[in-house]
Design an enzyme around this catalytic site. Structure first.
Site, short mmCIF file in Angstrom:
data_model
loop_
_atom_site.label_atom_id
_atom_site.label_comp_id
_atom_site.label_asym_id
_atom_site.label_seq_id
_atom_site.Cartn_x
_atom_site.Cartn_y
_atom_site.Cartn_z
N GLU A 6 -0.57 -8.31 4.91
CA GLU A 6 -0.47 -8.84 6.26
C GLU A 6 -1.81 -9.02 7.02
OE1 GLU A 6 -1.08 -4.28 6.43
OE2 GLU A 6 -0.30 -5.87 5.11
N CYS B 199 0.87 -1.14 -0.08
CA CYS B 199 0.05 -0.11 0.00
C CYS B 199 0.85 1.28 0.00
CB CYS B 199 -0.93 0.00 1.06
SG CYS B 199 -2.56 1.16 1.11
N HIS C 271 -3.40 -5.13 1.35
CA HIS C 271 -2.56 -5.37 2.49
C HIS C 271 -2.50 -6.89 2.92
CE1 HIS C 271 -2.29 -1.23 4.49
NE2 HIS C 271 -3.07 -1.18 3.66
#
Length: 200
Positions: free
Chosen positions: A183, A84, A181
């Site tokens: 994660e 991002c 994202h």
């Protein structure tokens, strides 16, 4: 293997946990360390630049003297993954969906053009399925938060995944950029692919 995570803002803990899961999956005895100042880059094998606010990350990194050091190391081959805002930091060309060209501090090592806030306020946050077959994985549910878009690639940069014809995952040699994202996903596919880059 030692992986650094830029730790000014963004999902440090979430990236840490995903890396740990990927280490365990591959039986890698790895170390994960926060990176804030130039000396933190010493002896790392790869670095992750998380999401957050790209202008803030760039200004802090520049003030602490790490921006030029990162650029030099990445140019010399240090594997890096930008997610991002991190992807924005890596791009050579950045503009904003509303205000046009920006003058924010960048690392600027990847031959891509990015538009910040591409999806606009109406879709500040959404989840969707993307196809990761180009990195040897299946489909994955991923999260976009005030996401940018990779609108142009040149040189050796290549698109690895798209959403409605727009690149959301790109690679150029030792550089990996995602506009989503990873994660926050329930799969470690992207972090595993990054470790593959680190291992060479």
């Amino acid at each position: 293997m030692k992986i650094g995570i830029i730790a000014y803002q963004g999902s440090f803990e979430e990236h840490y946990l995903q890396l740990k899961r990927a280490f365990d999956k591959w039986s890698i005895n790895g170390e994960i360390t926060p990176v804030k100042i130039p000396k933190d880059l010493k002896d790392i094998d790869g670095v992750i630049i998380p999401g957050g606010e790209s202008t803030t990350i760039g200004l802090v990194a520049k003030r602490l003297g790490i921006l030029d050091e990162l650029k030099e190391k990445i140019t010399s081959g240090l594997p890096v993954m930008g997610t991002c805002a991190g992807a924005i930091m890596l791009a050579k060309e950045v503009s904003d969906a509303k205000v046009g060209k920006t003058s924010q501090p960048l690392i600027g090592t990847m031959n891509i053009s990015i538009i910040r806030n591409y999806y606009g306020r109406q879709r500040e946050s959404f989840e969707t399925i993307i196809d990761l077959s180009k990195i040897g994985k299946g489909k994955a549910n991923v999260v976009f938060i005030r996401a940018p878009a990779i609108t142009k690639l040149w040189g050796k940069a290549q698109s690895l995944a798209e959403l409605n014809g727009v690149t959301v995952l790109a690679e150029e040699n030792n550089i990996l950029a995602t506009t989503f994202h990873p994660e926050l996903s329930d799969t470690t596919s992207i972090h595993e692919y990054f470790l593959h880059l680190v291992k060479g």
